[in-house]
Design an enzyme around this catalytic site. Structure first.
Site, PDB file in Angstrom:
ATOM      1  N   GLU A 164       0.894  -1.121  -0.017  1.00 40.77           N
ATOM      2  CA  GLU A 164      -0.040   0.047  -0.041  1.00 40.77           C
ATOM      3  C   GLU A 164       0.915   1.173  -0.196  1.00 40.77           C
ATOM      4  OE1 GLU A 164      -3.651   1.666   2.921  1.00 40.77           O
ATOM      5  OE2 GLU A 164      -1.782   0.710   3.677  1.00 40.77           O
ATOM      6  N   LYS A 194      -9.821   0.575  -2.208  1.00 37.51           N
ATOM      7  CA  LYS A 194     -10.005   0.120  -0.841  1.00 37.51           C
ATOM      8  C   LYS A 194     -11.365   0.463  -0.409  1.00 37.51           C
ATOM      9  CE  LYS A 194      -7.586   0.474   3.618  1.00 37.51           C
ATOM     10  NZ  LYS A 194      -6.545   1.189   4.239  1.00 37.51           N
ATOM     11  N   CYS A 224      -4.528  -3.489   3.978  1.00 38.89           N
ATOM     12  CA  CYS A 224      -4.096  -2.763   5.287  1.00 38.89           C
ATOM     13  C   CYS A 224      -5.080  -2.948   6.273  1.00 38.89           C
ATOM     14  CB  CYS A 224      -3.567  -1.493   5.190  1.00 38.89           C
ATOM     15  SG  CYS A 224      -2.668  -0.881   6.743  1.00 38.89           S
TER      16      CYS A 224
END
Length: 594
Positions: free
Chosen positions: A340, A405, A455
């Site tokens: 990321e 995301k 994440c």
């Protein structure tokens, strides 16, 4: 069997030692006397001194009476913390919850006391668990978050005191524990699952239960064993003290014994399946994948230079991998995973960044999953909304499929109630303007369906499950932990281990600074990097297609446990007289005696 409360049970004295000192010692009414009597009165100073002495004595007794439960609550929270990485003593979770169970089942513990002890337990757990937050925003947000999460432990404590009078309370405690973890994973602002007790078991045998019920079932087993130990120990100690007396019944060890044995038995039955999946046996297709950890510069660089340096580092490390492949020191990967934020410079708008990524993809001759920051729909200078995205970058065609995301981090990637919080803290301006994306959670590289949980997303049950249900044969966790420390990265790695077992998939974790790892479906690390160094991982994995019971029915398992906890709480409220004063209620013989 644990005896239930009957109408023959004597009423409990409401003014026991849990009452605050000094509240039950009102002065008696003076006796009538003749007005001509001249009684000898003590001096005013003596009366005041006596009053102070009496109250001081009661206060001291109250403090001493509470030393044991206060110490147990704090010790229990610390024991639960020790089960989490980086320490990882998974077995300490059981005595930790057993201590909390003892505090909550004491006859002196009121509902308010249950809430207070629960909060204290939570603080002892969350304060040492989350100090990595302070590295970016200081101590105040760290302690505020720890306190906010501790409130859910307090709610559990309150509910536990209410249901303790019901037969079989260790089972109901465990369902309430799962309900409390569900609540904190949902509210507020999408929840904060970090610290769920299941994630402290990734090095222990109970991890196997994730295959059939996911994280909630593991948490349930941890709580059930812990609270069963409370009852088992209390019954044995009581019998040891009183068993020599005629007519004293044997200790009620059936329920806690069965609960502990059942948890271990189910674990033993599931482990062979988990172990077999992790050995790589079967007809699953074997492929080689790589994860690149480019690292970041140390403090001192200006922000734009830092972003460019991070991109350059990942290009450089990928070129080193390509050289090793050509020299025969590493296997040719089918695809490469970058972390990321490996390109915080928008590669869709910046030609130089795009050229650098293409150079790396051509050198390794494989698609690269690039973690980037790109402008979102509706972007304006006054509203600079962005997507945290993973882009499949082909060697010849450049950018292709992408995963935006979908679960963005509050107070980090975006600021809830920005107009309100910006007046409370100078840190508010550090929060980003990221907006959630849409999609299936799956991208394709070299024909392989890859599930992406970027994440923050990996700590939420629904993210990885959605990817696997949409066809993912391997899971990737691109992460950026550069603003935190190694403890945070070790804790996040535990989430990846649980997801691997939960969904029977290999998990590839790629971090900017570490810890990067390739995790097998049984939860063991095939390889990993060290913290804060440039490195790459190049490993063979197997593409998996089977669905585990947890993948198919995990939310149902959680719903059953949560509903059971809420239902038993409602039953207990009705049984106890809707929170009537304690003098109107009776306590069960199953409560732990002081």
């Amino acid at each position: 069997m644990i005896p239930a409360v009957t109408d023959d049970d004597p009423l409990e004295d409401p003014l026991d030692d849990d009452v605050a000192p000094g509240l039950d010692d009102a002065e008696p009414e003076p006796e009538p006397r003749d007005e001509h009597d001249e009684p000898s009165r003590p001096a005013t100073g003596s009366r005041i001194g006596g009053w102070v002495a009496r109250r001081g004595s009661r206060f001291g007794k109250g403090v001493l009476d509470r030393c044991a439960p206060l110490s147990a609550a704090i010790g229990g929270g610390l024991a639960l913390w020790l089960s989490f990485p980086p320490i990882g003593w998974w077995f300490t979770a059981f005595p930790g919850l057993a201590l909390l169970g003892w505090v909550l089942t004491r006859t002196a513990t009121t509902k308010a006391g249950g809430f207070g002890y629960g909060v204290l337990f939570g603080l002892a757990f969350y304060v040492p668990l989350l100090p990595w937050i302070s590295g970016l925003v200081g101590a105040v947000p760290w302690l505020a978050l720890a306190f906010a999460e501790s409130l859910f432990c307090g709610l559990f404590g309150l509910g536990a005191v209410v249901v303790v009078r019901l037969p079989g309370w260790p089972l109901w405690f465990a369902t309430l524990w799962v309900a409390a973890e569900w609540a904190k994973s949902t509210f507020p602002f999408g929840g904060f699952p970090w610290g769920a007790s299941s994630y402290g078991q990734t090095n222990g045998p109970l991890l196997a239960l994730a295959r059939i019920g996911g994280a909630p079932l593991v948490s349930f087993a941890v709580a059930l064993i812990g609270f069963s130990l409370t009852l088992l120990t209390a019954q044995i100690v009581w019998w040891w003290r009183h068993g020599h007396k005629p007519g004293v019944p044997a200790p009620a060890v059936m329920l806690p014994g069965v609960a502990i044995a059942a948890s271990l038995l189910v674990t033993a039955l599931v482990w062979p399946q988990v172990r077999q999946s992790g050995t790589g046996a079967g007809d699953d297709t074997a492929v080689t994948v790589a994860a690149v950890q480019g690292n970041v510069p140390r403090l001192g660089l200006e922000f734009n230079a830092q972003r460019r340096a991070v991109l350059d580092n990942h290009v450089k490390e990928t070129l080193r991998l390509a050289d090793d492949v050509k020299a025969g020191r590493a296997a040719q990967p089918m695809f490469v995973i970058w972390p990321e934020n490996s390109s915080d410079i928008d590669p869709l708008l910046n030609a130089d960044a795009s050229a650098q990524i293409t150079t790396a993809a051509e050198a390794i001759d494989a698609p690269i999953l690039v973690g980037g920051v790109v402008r979102a729909d509706g972007y304006t200078p006054d509203n600079p909304v962005a997507n945290n995205t993973v882009i499949v970058w082909e060697p010849t065609d450049g950018p292709g499929e992408r995963h935006d995301k979908q679960i963005v981090q509050p107070f980090g990637e975006y600021l809830p109630w920005r107009g309100f919080f910006k007046h409370l803290s100078s840190y508010a301006d550090r929060a980003g303007y990221f907006v959630p994306g849409t999609g299936t959670g799956v991208v394709h590289a070299a024909g392989v369906p890859i599930g992406i949980t970027t994440c923050w997303e990996v700590i939420f049950d629904r993210a990885a499950r959605e990817s696997v249900l949409n066809g993912a044969q391997v899971l990737a966790v691109p992460s950026n932990n550069a603003t935190f420390d190694e403890a945070m990265s070790a804790q996040q790695l535990a989430f990846g281990k649980l997801r691997a077992v939960e969904h029977d998939r290999y998990v590839v974790v790629a971090g900017t600074t570490g810890i990067s790892a390739v995790i097998a479906p049984d939860g063991h690390e095939i390889s990993r990097t060290e913290w804060f160094q440039p490195a790459y991982l190049d490993n063979q994995i197997r593409l998996k297609t089977d669905l585990t019971p947890a993948t198919k029915w995990g939310p149902i398992v959680q719903a059953v446990l949560v509903i059971a906890g809420v239902a038993v709480l409602l039953i207990a409220i009705l049984h106890n007289g809707r929170f009537a004063p304690r003098m109107l209620r009776r306590r069960s013989a199953t409560t732990v005696k002081r």
